[in-house]
Enzyme design. Sequence first.
Site, PDB file in Angstrom:
ATOM      1  N   HIS A 174       0.823  -1.224   0.000  1.00  0.00           N
ATOM      2  CA  HIS A 174       0.000   0.000   0.000  1.00  0.00           C
ATOM      3  C   HIS A 174       0.854   1.270   0.000  1.00  0.00           C
ATOM      4  CE1 HIS A 174       0.507   0.000   4.411  1.00  0.00           C
ATOM      5  NE2 HIS A 174       0.155   1.271   4.373  1.00  0.00           N
ATOM      6  N   GLU A 212       6.345   4.545  13.919  1.00  0.00           N
ATOM      7  CA  GLU A 212       4.928   4.526  14.293  1.00  0.00           C
ATOM      8  C   GLU A 212       4.808   4.672  15.798  1.00  0.00           C
ATOM      9  OE1 GLU A 212       2.419   1.681  11.737  1.00  0.00           O
ATOM     10  OE2 GLU A 212       4.202   0.549  12.255  1.00  0.00           O
ATOM     11  N   HIS A 236       7.540  -2.269   2.492  1.00  0.00           N
ATOM     12  CA  HIS A 236       7.430  -0.811   2.364  1.00  0.00           C
ATOM     13  C   HIS A 236       8.803  -0.116   2.297  1.00  0.00           C
ATOM     14  CE1 HIS A 236       3.471  -1.996   3.314  1.00  0.00           C
ATOM     15  NE2 HIS A 236       3.539  -1.907   4.628  1.00  0.00           N
TER      16      HIS A 236
END
Length: 486
Positions: A174, A212, A236
């Site tokens: 994504h 994160e 990613h």
Amino acid sequence: MRQPVSKLLLFGATGDLAQRMLLPSLFGLHTDGLLPEGLTITGTARSDYDDKSYRTFASKALEEFLPKELKNKEKIKEFLDRLFYQALDITHPEGFPNLAKKIGDTSGGLAIFLSTAPSLFEPTIKGLDEAGLAHGLVRIGLEKPLGEDLASSREINDAVASVFPEDRTFRIDHYLGKETVQNILALRFGNSMFEPIWNAQGIDNVQITIAETVGLEDRAGYYDGTGALRDMVQNHILQLLAMIAMEPPARFDGTAIRDEKVKVFRSLRQITPAEVPHVTVTGQYGAGAIGTEIVKSYIDELGKPSTAETFVAIKAHVDNWRWQGVPFYLRTGKRMATRRSEIAIQFKPVPHSMFASRGGLLQPNTLIIRLQPEEYIQLLVMTKEPGLDREGVRLKEVPLNLSLDAEFAGTRRRIAYERLLLDLIEGDQTLFVRRDEVEAQWTWIDAIREGWTANDTKPKSYPSGSWGPSTAIALTERDGVTWQDD
Ligand code: BG6
């Protein structure tokens, strides 16, 4: 096969991803008139819904996860009318014919989105094939995790390939759907000023950070067996690295871009077991505070001992002409000080400073590409502080700032899945990961994991709300490099 399909089938239609991302994304596309006229969306999962109750389920998800400004009753109603549902337990292959019946005629093309546990991939593919849902007009989107190492990813890819050829297989990462990630392409290949110094002569080092603040969330079952290296770096972070390191593709299409990316993955220097302790750092979060919120340690969240890494930092190299000798420092972690995805390109210092004799200090230029939470591109440049300089020349690093949020304030920022779902529906593979890319990524990751096993590497504890274990700082400081942390 770049042709829009007329039907979409979502596996995992009641799951977390569907509620948070897929349904809101599809709704966003619907609202903007981007879905093909008449496209139907059939959801399937084990839960016992019918069309009506699934529409109620979906409307609740939209209510919860759509931004306020997008909630429009009429549009929501129109969108819900596109939804259908068929319950299916994938482990019972006899259910697939009912699914096929529910979907009906697929001569207008069908796109399937599969986000299920990897163990269900094979039976799903088989079931689809046997039910006639894998013919030449069907394409399949696959959500991660696609295996846990090279061997298992090959097995899954083989199973998929036995039914869906590569040009109908869409592997999702994504991050590739994020606007700023694609902006790397525009920045590098739409401007002439960067490319001449975009190499070992001009660049000292590259840093890629995905930090994160979240912890385990509700994903203990998946995450504890996976860890940060496989959850974030394998996909990613390596994709971001490829965007920065690849040669200019000749065309903006799936083949040209992915050809260049795979060359980067294949040029990654393999890390040997002897090197692993020197060029990788692993960590696991302990208790601490994120802002004012006190949070538990990973072990306390999990409720049992574990050696899963929630943080990893790696010094990587791309062994080719362009990048010889340039370290790529990669890091990602949960429960870090702040949420931030960012790439920092540190350029080489000027060869000689004429300001030194007048007390002026220079910093090498840095280009910062901030992917989230904000979207901006900043170039840190040296300027002279105003003044008559009687006590020496004072130089200051200041940002040339391109805020994409501000520049394109009137444009709605789309979630990555909006673009990816639309590309899947329309059949554009550019932003999907090709099999050879995935395999080259795993080859590099597996070598690191073998090194960890050989060295019996255990993650070092770091306080929640920090930037990871102190050894991660030492990883760059040894080379005279400081992580871009402010
Ligand atoms: C997912 C990982 O792929 O990406 C998660 O499995 C992670 O662990 C997420 O939280 C991060 O995505 P984003 O878009 O929030 O940066």
